[in-house]
Write a protein that holds these residues in place. Structure first.
Motif, mmCIF file in Angstrom:
data_model
loop_
_atom_site.group_PDB
_atom_site.id
_atom_site.type_symbol
_atom_site.label_atom_id
_atom_site.label_comp_id
_atom_site.label_asym_id
_atom_site.label_seq_id
_atom_site.Cartn_x
_atom_site.Cartn_y
_atom_site.Cartn_z
ATOM 1 N N ASP A 94 0.825 -1.206 0.000
ATOM 2 C CA ASP A 94 0.000 0.000 0.000
ATOM 3 C C ASP A 94 0.863 1.263 0.000
ATOM 4 N N ASP A 95 0.301 2.310 -0.582
ATOM 5 C CA ASP A 95 1.054 3.545 -0.763
ATOM 6 C C ASP A 95 1.467 4.226 0.548
ATOM 7 N N PRO A 96 0.596 4.282 1.578
ATOM 8 C CA PRO A 96 1.032 4.932 2.828
ATOM 9 C C PRO A 96 2.251 4.246 3.462
ATOM 10 N N ARG A 98 4.553 2.507 1.860
ATOM 11 C CA ARG A 98 5.682 2.821 0.984
ATOM 12 C C ARG A 98 6.198 4.234 1.266
ATOM 13 N N GLN A 99 5.293 5.192 1.365
ATOM 14 C CA GLN A 99 5.688 6.576 1.641
ATOM 15 C C GLN A 99 6.388 6.689 2.989
ATOM 16 N N THR A 111 7.647 -5.549 -2.935
ATOM 17 C CA THR A 111 6.508 -6.287 -2.405
ATOM 18 C C THR A 111 6.744 -7.786 -2.523
#
Length: 131
Positions: A94-96, A98-99, A111
């Motif tokens: 998920d992007d959050p 990763r950020q 991943t």
């Protein structure tokens, strides 16, 4: 090139040793394994100057991979030795997450299931910059 793999799943060791059999035999890569964030920090304390790259799972019991990343970046931020690069591994792309990993200083984010062909290419490029 010395690589520390941090993952709470014991079968990861066998998987990496199988997938990188040739590179291990040729001496291109040397792998060490830690099964928790705490174990990884202990290993790094004793081998900081040897480890070039850390591949860490994010979701582990006890210290998470993100907490481990924060500790590594705070403790080994400045040379000597050259700080290790850190690639985060997670089943949750998920992007959050990763950020957050990138904000904490991760050099890469992969991943699971791991694409070993792509990982091998990244590690080979990194090893070529080491020499």
């Amino acid at each position: 090139m010395k690589i520390l793999v941090v993952d709470d799943e014991a079968d990861v060791r066998v998987l990496f040793e199988q997938r990188f059999r040739r590179e291990i035999r040729s001496g291109l890569f040397t792998f060490s394994f830690a099964y928790s964030g705490e174990e990884a920090l202990t290993y790094l304390h004793d081998h900081a100057s040897e480890v070039v790259l850390i591949l860490s799972d994010i979701n582990m019991p006890g210290m998470s991979g993100l907490e481990l990343l924060r500790h590594i970046k705070q403790t080994y931020a400045a040379p000597p030795p050259t700080p290790p690069q850190v690639m985060m591994l997670t089943a949750y792309g998920d992007d959050p997450t990763r950020q957050q990993a990138m904000q904490l200083g991760a050099n890469d984010f992969l991943t699971k299931p791991v694409d070993f062909v792509a990982l091998k290419e990244k590690l080979t490029v990194l090893a070529s910059h080491e020499n």
